[in-house]
Each structure stands twice: as C-alpha cells, then as structure tokens.
Design a protein around this motif. Structure first.
Motif, PDB file in Angstrom:
ATOM      1  N   ALA A 128       0.845  -1.201   0.000  1.00 49.45           N
ATOM      2  CA  ALA A 128       0.000   0.000   0.000  1.00 49.45           C
ATOM      3  C   ALA A 128       0.876   1.246   0.000  1.00 49.45           C
ATOM      4  CB  ALA A 128      -0.891  -0.007   1.239  1.00 49.45           C
ATOM      5  N   VAL A 163      -0.561  -0.918  15.351  1.00 46.48           N
ATOM      6  CA  VAL A 163      -1.274  -0.662  14.093  1.00 46.48           C
ATOM      7  C   VAL A 163      -2.737  -0.335  14.389  1.00 46.48           C
ATOM      8  CG1 VAL A 163      -2.052  -1.673  11.910  1.00 46.48           C
ATOM      9  CG2 VAL A 163       0.246  -2.192  12.782  1.00 46.48           C
ATOM     10  N   CYS A 197      -5.674   1.773   3.167  1.00 46.69           N
ATOM     11  CA  CYS A 197      -6.275   0.567   3.712  1.00 46.69           C
ATOM     12  C   CYS A 197      -6.522  -0.438   2.581  1.00 46.69           C
ATOM     13  CB  CYS A 197      -7.603   0.940   4.374  1.00 46.69           C
ATOM     14  SG  CYS A 197      -8.272  -0.392   5.339  1.00 46.69           S
ATOM     15  N   MET A 283      -1.789  -9.311   2.105  1.00 50.22           N
ATOM     16  CA  MET A 283      -3.229  -9.122   1.896  1.00 50.22           C
ATOM     17  C   MET A 283      -3.536  -9.532   0.468  1.00 50.22           C
ATOM     18  SD  MET A 283      -5.900  -7.973   3.598  1.00 50.22           S
ATOM     19  CE  MET A 283      -5.842  -6.496   4.612  1.00 50.22           C
TER      20      MET A 283
HETATM   21  P1  AMP Z   1       0.980  -5.370  10.637  1.00 48.61           P
HETATM   22  O1  AMP Z   1       1.580  -5.525  12.012  1.00 48.61           O
HETATM   23  O2  AMP Z   1       1.594  -4.301   9.811  1.00 48.61           O
HETATM   24  O3  AMP Z   1       0.794  -6.679   9.917  1.00 48.61           O
HETATM   25  O4  AMP Z   1      -0.523  -4.951  10.927  1.00 48.61           O
HETATM   26  C1  AMP Z   1      -1.331  -5.676  11.813  1.00 48.61           C
HETATM   27  C2  AMP Z   1      -2.664  -5.956  11.184  1.00 48.61           C
HETATM   28  O5  AMP Z   1      -3.275  -4.743  10.778  1.00 48.61           O
HETATM   29  C3  AMP Z   1      -2.546  -6.775   9.910  1.00 48.61           C
HETATM   30  O6  AMP Z   1      -2.504  -8.126  10.179  1.00 48.61           O
HETATM   31  C4  AMP Z   1      -3.810  -6.363   9.177  1.00 48.61           C
HETATM   32  O7  AMP Z   1      -4.913  -7.078   9.680  1.00 48.61           O
HETATM   33  C5  AMP Z   1      -3.970  -4.909   9.552  1.00 48.61           C
HETATM   34  N1  AMP Z   1      -3.354  -4.050   8.514  1.00 48.61           N
HETATM   35  C6  AMP Z   1      -2.059  -3.654   8.445  1.00 48.61           C
HETATM   36  N2  AMP Z   1      -1.854  -2.887   7.361  1.00 48.61           N
HETATM   37  C7  AMP Z   1      -3.045  -2.799   6.725  1.00 48.61           C
HETATM   38  C8  AMP Z   1      -3.491  -2.149   5.526  1.00 48.61           C
HETATM   39  N3  AMP Z   1      -2.670  -1.389   4.775  1.00 48.61           N
HETATM   40  N4  AMP Z   1      -4.779  -2.304   5.182  1.00 48.61           N
HETATM   41  C9  AMP Z   1      -5.629  -3.034   5.939  1.00 48.61           C
HETATM   42  N5  AMP Z   1      -5.276  -3.668   7.063  1.00 48.61           N
HETATM   43  C10 AMP Z   1      -3.994  -3.555   7.463  1.00 48.61           C
END
Ligand code: AMP
Ligand code: GLY
Length: 433
Positions: A128, A163, A197, A283
């Motif tokens: 993203a 997050v 997102c 994702m």
């Molecule tokens: P991360 O530690 O960066 O993996 O983020 C923890 C959780 O937040 C992830 O497992 C996703 O469920 C959610 N998440 C992180 N980044 C995004 C994103 N860009 N869009 C949607 N959900 C996200």
C-alpha cells in the motif's frame, strides 16, 4: 537421511523464547534423527516437561551468551523478535556460534516499518502507498488528503499493538495524536507511517531464507481478532490452520514471483546477509497480493501448524539456512491439515488473571498436541496460567474438519477457570468447502 548428513548436525542447541512458537520449535528439533540435547531460555511449564529450561530472559543478551558458553551450545535458534533486534545473533557470531535468525541489520525489517516500506517501494514490490511523519500537522493534512478508512502504524516494535486500522477520520486523527504527541508507544511511535487501507483476506507466508536462497514453508492463515467472526481488538493471534486453500498453487507461484523472490533479492542488495525466517504478511486484494509487513522470525501461532506438517528434519533445514547451505534444499510436507486453537486467559488482550491452575485430560484425542505458551509451575507443582495466550491446542488430521473437531474436543477437556478461546478457528475455509 544420509548418515554423514546427520553426523554433521549440531548436538547441543539453545532455543531462545518461552511461547507456543518455541514449544513447537523444541518439539520439531527433538524429532530430529540427530537427537540433539536441547536447552531453552526461559521456556515455560510445558517446554520444561520436554527439555531443560534455564531462567534467562529472552532479551538478556549478555546472559544468553554466557549460557551458550557454559552449556557448550553449538547452535542457537531464536524465537522472538526482540533479541534479534538487540543483536543476539551478532553477539553469537563474535564467539563463533551459528544461530538461526537474522543479525540486527536484518531484524530492522521487522523493527522499523518505515525501513521496510522504503525497501518495498524502492523495489516496486506490491504494497500500500504510504507517507512517513514525525509531526502531527503534516500527518493530519495527509490524512485529510487520503480520507478514511486508513491505517496508522508506529514505526518501531510495539508488541503487535502499534497498528490502527481507522474506519473514520476522527479515529485516524486520534491515533496520530496518541502516537506522535501522546508518546503512546514511546520511541517506537516517534515516527509513524500512514498507509492506504487494503481489503481482502490475509495470509502468513513463512520463508526460510539464507542469503539469496530460500524455501517457502506450507501456507497458513491466522485469526488476529479476539472474538468470533473477527470481532474485537487485535491480538498476537488466536488460532491458525494450514494449508490455507485460498493460496492456490497458481497464486503461490504469483506470490513467489512478485513478492518472495524480489524481497529476498532486495534484502540481499541492501547488504544484509539474512539467515532466518522472513515472515511475509500478505493481503490478497482484488488487484493481487500486497505486502502488509515483514517479520523476521517464525509466526506465533503459525509455527504451531506449519512445523507439525513437515516430514523434513527441521534441524537440518534451520542448520542449512544458518550455514548458508540452503541451495537445493527439498522440503517434504504431509498431506494432512493442521489447526491450532489458542486458549487465552479471560480478559486478554487487556488485563487478565495469572496463576489459575490448568487441568489436562489424561488422554488427548488422536493427533492432538498441546503447545504451552504462558504457563508456569507454582510452588505446589501445579501448571498454572502465566500469560495472555496460555496454550496452543493443535490437531493434525486427514481433513481440516477432522483437525478442528479434534482440537475443539481437547479444548473442551482442558479445565481452567479463566480459559477463553474462539469457537470459529478455520470456519472461513470450512464454510467455503
Ligand atoms: P501489521 O503488524 O503491519 O501486519 O498490521 C497488523 C494488522 O493490521 C494486519 O494483520 C492487518 O490485519 C492490519 N493491517 C495492516 N496494514 C493494513 C493495511 N494497509 N490495510 C488493511 N489492514 C492492514
Ligand atoms: N501471528 C502473527 C505473528 O506472529 O506476528
């Protein structure tokens, strides 16, 4: 396995950490034909039933080095991210002891989300779009330009809590202020990322990396939210299953081509000699797979379903990666499905009680293994709760349905006043079938 291969494997191993992931690692290493002697620091009550546990904290680098020398350890397997980012593997390199896990420069891929995002963008690996901020006002102006929903991330390590997926502008603004002005995660949130997102299903890909060589482990999916049907706050992970059928062979080939190969090459091109697990959070969006994050360690509870499916000697795999001998390594995987239900203490991920006795059934259902996480032994020798995630009840069976039935039968048999677990681990895949 060839006898000379077995005889080249290390005979004394230290596993660092004390969660369910480390219990699964200990069990997998114990199954090696090399029959190694294993020490775990600090371990937990379940690991202590299998191997010797030593009360040295996983982040006490100096004491771990002393322990390695005292116990004549030949190989160290590091579970959690904190000792990696504190340079445990660098310290072991100095005394000539091989370790599985990256040095501190490689651990930055987990310890700094900005470092990782820059690497991804520079190498055109799908992820993203994002902005990086130290000050509140420009961050809020950026929020306004992108709109909600939007994702706010603390740059540094925040025990999985850094997050915020903000559904409204107000929520996003609150998260920005908490992190940048309120010092919510201390130094870890002195800088933040704000990223678009993504919508889709998530999958966790564990890749054993050694320089430019790598082996992709069986696919899995985690359940991050505390409540059934993915409701409530995020946790470290409430349950997993493997394989993840949503990652078809064709999709896995695409992920390999667009994400894994370019990631491994980009990391090597940074001058990082990465030897350890690259855990890629992905994702699966309508436009294709997109990287959410890297972790530089095995997942918890992904490890609890991935390792039991390997027929490959896990010690030989990790040793080959640590020694730079991974090229051509062939993985052998069982056709069975694995499913892990995490039993947590009621109240997790917020406040929860500790010290509640746990009673295990005398005989577990076929194919069930109970990996311990937050458990300890009290002064009367009882196993009691000692953390938020307490047990990982894992079942292996010919089908995912049978694995779920076996795991849940065991969960119902385990007695503890404060036990809590999700009832729907695996439901998404089971309902699709
Ligand atoms: P991360 O530690 O960066 O993996 O983020 C923890 C959780 O937040 C992830 O497992 C996703 O469920 C959610 N998440 C992180 N980044 C995004 C994103 N860009 N869009 C949607 N959900 C996200
Ligand atoms: N289960 C997710 C993680 O280990 O970060």
């Amino acid at each position: 396995m060839l006898r000379d291969v077995v005889s080249a494997l290390p005979r004394s191993i230290l596993v660092v950490g004390g969660g369910g992931r480390e219990h699964a690692l200990v069990r997998a290493l114990l199954a090696s034909p090399a029959m190694p002697r294993i020490v775990c620091a600090p371990g937990n009550a379940g690991i202590a039933q299998d191997v010797t546990c030593v009360p040295v904290a996983a982040d006490d680098i100096a004491s771990l080095v002393v322990l390695v020398q005292r116990e004549k350890i030949e190989f160290v397997v590091v579970g959690p991210e904190v000792p990696l980012s504190l340079g445990l593997v660098d310290a072991l390199e100095k005394i000539g002891v091989p370790a599985y896990g990256p040095t501190a420069d490689g651990a930055r891929l987990e310890a700094s989300k900005i470092f990782t995002k820059q690497l991804l963008l520079k190498n055109k690996i799908p992820t993203a779009p994002a902005g990086f901020f130290r000050e509140v006002e420009p961050a809020i102006a950026y929020l306004r330009s992108r709109g909600a929903p939007i994702v706010i991330k603390a740059d540094g390590l925040a025990a999985g809590k850094g997050v915020v997926v903000a559904l409204t502008f107000a929520e996003a603004e609150g998260a920005v202020r908490d992190m940048l002005a309120g010092g919510k995660f201390g130094a870890a949130s002195a800088q933040i990322l704000i990223e678009d997102c993504l919508v889709g299903e998530e999958t966790s890909l564990l890749v054993v990396v050694s320089g430019r060589d790598y082996v992709i482990l069986p696919t899995s999916q985690d359940h991050k939210r505390i409540g059934d049907r993915d409701t409530g706050p995020n946790t470290g992970g409430m349950g997993t299953y493997s394989p993840a059928d949503v990652v078809t062979p064709a999709l896995l080939a695409r992920i390999d081509r667009e994400i894994v190969r370019p990631s491994v090459d980009a990391i090597a091109a940074e001058g990082i000699a990465f030897r350890g697990t690259l855990f890629i959070g992905i994702m699966l969006t309508a436009e294709g797979p997109s990287v959410l994050e890297y972790n530089t360690r095995f997942g918890d509870p992904e490890t609890q379903v991935v390792l039991p499916r390997l027929t490959t000697d896990v010690l030989a795999l990790l040793w080959a990666a640590a020694r730079g001998e991974l090229a051509g390594f062939q993985l052998a995987v069982k056709p069975d499905s694995a499913l892990c239900v995490v039993i947590a203490a009621q109240g997790y991920p917020d406040n929860y009680a500790k010290g509640d006795p746990i009673r295990f059934p005398k005989i577990l259902p076929d194919g069930v293994t109970v990996f311990h996480a937050g458990t300890a032994q009290n002064s009367s020798g009882q196993v009691v709760t000692a953390g938020g995630r307490v047990l990982g009840v894992t079942a292996l069976a010919p089908t995912l349905r049978a694995a779920a039935d076996r795991a849940y039968t065991a969960c119902d048999q385990i007695e503890c006043v404060s036990k809590y677990f999700r009832r729907d681990i695996g439901a998404r895949q089971l309902n699709r079938a």
